[in-house]
Design a protein around this motif. Structure first.
Motif, short mmCIF file in Angstrom:
data_model
loop_
_atom_site.label_atom_id
_atom_site.label_comp_id
_atom_site.label_asym_id
_atom_site.label_seq_id
_atom_site.Cartn_x
_atom_site.Cartn_y
_atom_site.Cartn_z
N VAL A 1 -4.85 -3.22 -4.73
CA VAL A 1 -4.55 -1.83 -4.36
C VAL A 1 -5.22 -1.48 -3.03
CG1 VAL A 1 -4.92 0.58 -5.02
CG2 VAL A 1 -4.19 -1.08 -6.73
N LEU A 2 -6.44 -1.95 -2.83
CA LEU A 2 -7.15 -1.68 -1.57
C LEU A 2 -6.40 -2.31 -0.39
CD1 LEU A 2 -9.56 -0.68 0.07
CD2 LEU A 2 -10.76 -2.79 -0.55
N TRP A 3 -6.01 -3.57 -0.52
CA TRP A 3 -5.27 -4.22 0.57
C TRP A 3 -3.93 -3.54 0.81
CZ3 TRP A 3 -8.13 -6.63 3.63
CH2 TRP A 3 -9.15 -7.46 3.20
N HIS A 4 -3.26 -3.13 -0.26
CA HIS A 4 -1.98 -2.43 -0.11
C HIS A 4 -2.16 -1.10 0.61
CE1 HIS A 4 1.96 -0.91 -2.14
NE2 HIS A 4 2.16 -1.32 -0.92
N THR A 5 -3.22 -0.39 0.30
CA THR A 5 -3.49 0.88 0.98
C THR A 5 -3.72 0.66 2.46
OG1 THR A 5 -4.50 1.74 -1.06
CG2 THR A 5 -5.01 2.89 1.00
N LEU A 6 -4.51 -0.37 2.80
CA LEU A 6 -4.77 -0.65 4.22
C LEU A 6 -3.49 -1.11 4.93
CD1 LEU A 6 -8.19 -2.51 3.87
CD2 LEU A 6 -7.79 -0.11 4.40
N TRP A 7 -2.64 -1.85 4.20
CA TRP A 7 -1.37 -2.31 4.78
C TRP A 7 -0.46 -1.13 5.10
CZ3 TRP A 7 0.98 -5.86 7.30
CH2 TRP A 7 2.37 -6.01 7.23
N ILE A 8 -0.35 -0.17 4.19
CA ILE A 8 0.46 1.03 4.44
C ILE A 8 -0.12 1.81 5.63
CG2 ILE A 8 1.14 3.27 3.50
CD1 ILE A 8 2.72 1.02 2.32
N GLY A 9 -1.44 1.88 5.71
CA GLY A 9 -2.06 2.56 6.85
C GLY A 9 -1.75 1.88 8.17
N ALA A 10 -1.78 0.53 8.18
CA ALA A 10 -1.48 -0.21 9.41
C ALA A 10 -0.01 -0.04 9.81
CB ALA A 10 -1.82 -1.68 9.22
N LEU A 11 0.91 -0.11 8.83
CA LEU A 11 2.33 0.06 9.15
C LEU A 11 2.61 1.47 9.68
CD1 LEU A 11 4.14 -1.74 6.17
CD2 LEU A 11 3.89 -2.53 8.54
N THR A 12 2.00 2.46 9.07
CA THR A 12 2.19 3.83 9.55
C THR A 12 1.66 4.01 10.96
OG1 THR A 12 2.02 4.65 7.27
CG2 THR A 12 1.72 6.25 9.04
N SER B 1 -6.09 7.87 3.32
CA SER B 1 -6.65 8.85 2.40
C SER B 1 -5.63 9.88 1.93
CB SER B 1 -7.83 9.58 3.07
OG SER B 1 -7.41 10.23 4.26
N SER B 2 -4.36 9.68 2.26
CA SER B 2 -3.32 10.63 1.86
C SER B 2 -2.96 10.45 0.39
CB SER B 2 -2.07 10.45 2.72
OG SER B 2 -2.34 10.79 4.05
N PHE B 3 -2.60 11.54 -0.24
CA PHE B 3 -2.28 11.50 -1.66
C PHE B 3 -0.87 12.01 -1.96
CE2 PHE B 3 -2.14 13.82 -5.73
CZ PHE B 3 -2.32 12.75 -6.60
N VAL B 4 -0.50 13.17 -1.40
CA VAL B 4 0.72 13.85 -1.82
C VAL B 4 1.96 13.05 -1.44
CG1 VAL B 4 2.13 15.93 -1.54
CG2 VAL B 4 -0.36 16.11 -1.73
N THR B 5 2.10 12.71 -0.14
CA THR B 5 3.31 12.01 0.31
C THR B 5 3.47 10.64 -0.36
OG1 THR B 5 3.21 13.18 2.43
CG2 THR B 5 4.54 11.18 2.34
N PRO B 6 2.43 9.78 -0.44
CA PRO B 6 2.63 8.51 -1.15
C PRO B 6 2.93 8.71 -2.63
CG PRO B 6 0.73 8.37 0.30
CD PRO B 6 1.14 9.80 0.28
N ALA B 7 2.35 9.72 -3.26
CA ALA B 7 2.59 9.93 -4.68
C ALA B 7 4.04 10.34 -4.95
CB ALA B 7 1.63 10.98 -5.22
N ILE B 8 4.64 11.16 -4.06
CA ILE B 8 6.01 11.65 -4.28
C ILE B 8 7.03 10.59 -3.86
CG2 ILE B 8 7.70 13.39 -3.57
CD1 ILE B 8 5.42 15.38 -3.37
N LEU B 9 6.86 10.03 -2.66
CA LEU B 9 7.85 9.07 -2.16
C LEU B 9 7.64 7.67 -2.73
CD1 LEU B 9 8.08 10.14 1.60
CD2 LEU B 9 9.57 10.76 -0.30
N GLY B 10 6.42 7.35 -3.13
CA GLY B 10 6.16 6.05 -3.73
C GLY B 10 6.51 5.99 -5.21
N GLY B 11 6.51 7.14 -5.85
CA GLY B 11 6.88 7.19 -7.26
C GLY B 11 5.96 6.35 -8.12
N PRO B 12 6.52 5.77 -9.19
CA PRO B 12 5.67 4.99 -10.11
C PRO B 12 5.37 3.58 -9.63
CG PRO B 12 7.93 5.05 -10.90
CD PRO B 12 7.90 5.90 -9.67
N THR B 13 5.96 3.15 -8.52
CA THR B 13 5.80 1.76 -8.09
C THR B 13 4.79 1.58 -6.97
OG1 THR B 13 7.66 2.00 -6.58
CG2 THR B 13 8.15 1.17 -8.77
N VAL B 14 4.54 2.58 -6.16
CA VAL B 14 3.61 2.48 -5.04
C VAL B 14 2.39 3.34 -5.35
CG1 VAL B 14 3.26 2.81 -2.57
CG2 VAL B 14 5.50 2.10 -3.43
N LYS B 15 1.30 2.69 -5.70
CA LYS B 15 0.07 3.41 -6.02
C LYS B 15 -1.01 3.00 -5.03
CE LYS B 15 1.89 5.27 -9.65
NZ LYS B 15 2.32 6.69 -9.60
#
Length: 307
Positions: A88-99, A242-256
């Motif tokens: 989960v930590l690596w995935h979070t950093l990966w999403i941050g780098a892509l953004t 550190s974002s919560f709202v946008t990943p929670a809504i657009l990621g749904g149950p698969t992107v945590k």
């Protein structure tokens, strides 16, 4: 004759006839500029200490405690020893780098375009750039739900040409698109500051010496805009992980991402010490990565981050 006399309208003589001792005026000790600066900065320092330093101290303190209040390292050994949370930590950093990369790719040409526009055009385009920040995060995210949904206008466009619409919701692509939309202004504004400080006579002078427009861009514009790129990248990356709202809504149950598990541990499982440990790990890793990135980019020509 009076005991005291005056010499040509000068100061009065002492009783023994001697001239008075001239007064030595001590120079007024000027107040150091640091006092004025400290006085002006004291409200901001108080707010920072109250709203950032104190909560951060409580976060660190609670992360080393059990739910019963006993000191422990179990929260960190649990996190670092579990491959699920490391992924989960690596995935979070990966999403941050892509953004961050997406904002840089989209925002840099836009900042270059703004540099050559009239002040009036810049004001209108800046308002368009800042408009996503004037809307609620939930409203923005649900707008993307409509656009990227299976019955949205993008899917209808694929169906109109006889193609099957790809899955555009509840995956990394949807999260990155939504985050780039939100964070684009934080990348463009520092870039505009750096581009505006470039001497406009440099490019004509280089062209006069035979350099092509592409050479001027790579040898003059890009190196001199590195401080803006660095500042924008650090802001976008830090806010994204550190974002919560946008990943929670657009990621749904698969992107945590990491903030989701901080929220879940604190509100659903009521395990505040473990939630504090997850949050502190994210802060430490993000700080280290941004410091390394700033160090590397400064070594390639950017002297100051927020110059």
């Amino acid at each position: 004759m009076a005991a005291t006399a005056r010499i040509a309208d000068g100061p009065a003589l002492r009783p023994d006839g001697a001239a008075p001792t001239p007064k030595v005026h001590q120079p007024v000790k000027a107040r150091g500029p640091w006092r004025t600066g400290l006085l002006l900065a004291s409200p901001a320092i108080a707010v920072l200490a109250l709203l950032f330093i104190a909560p951060l101290f409580m976060l660190v303190y609670n992360s080393f405690r059990t739910q019963a209040g006993d000191p422990t390292l179990q929260n960190y050994t649990r996190f670092l020893g579990d491959s699920f949370y490391r992924d989960v930590l690596w995935h979070t950093l990966w999403i941050g780098a892509l953004t961050t990369l997406g904002c840089l790719v989209v925002g840099y040409p836009f900042a270059v375009y703004l540099r050559g526009r009239s002040p009036r055009a810049r004001n209108y385009l800046s308002l368009v750039l800042l408009s996503p920040l004037l809307i609620s995060m939930v409203t923005r995210a649900y707008g993307w739900l409509v656009l990227l949904g299976p019955k949205g206008p993008i899917a209808d466009g694929f169906h109109a040409v006889g193609l099957d619409a790809p899955k555009m919701l509840y995956n990394d692509t949807a999260v990155v698109i939504g985050m780039v939309h939100v964070m684009l202004a934080y990348m463009v504004l520092p870039l505009m500051g750096s581009l505006d400080r470039i001497d406009p006579a440099l490019t004509p002078a280089a062209k006069g010496l035979g350099a092509s427009g592409w050479t001027c861009f790579w040898r003059i514009t890009v190196p001199l805009s590195l401080p803006g790129m660095l500042a924008g990248s650090l802001i976008v990356f830090s806010l994204t992980v550190s974002s919560f709202v946008t990943p929670a809504i657009l990621g749904g149950p698969t992107v945590k991402l990491m903030p989701y598990f901080v929220y879940t541990e604190a509100t659903s499982n009521l395990n505040w010490p473990y939630a504090a440990a997850i949050g502190f790990v994210l802060i430490v890793v993000t700080t280290i990565l941004t410091a390394v990135y700033a160090r590397l980019l400064r070594g390639r020509g950017g002297k100051e981050v927020f110059a």
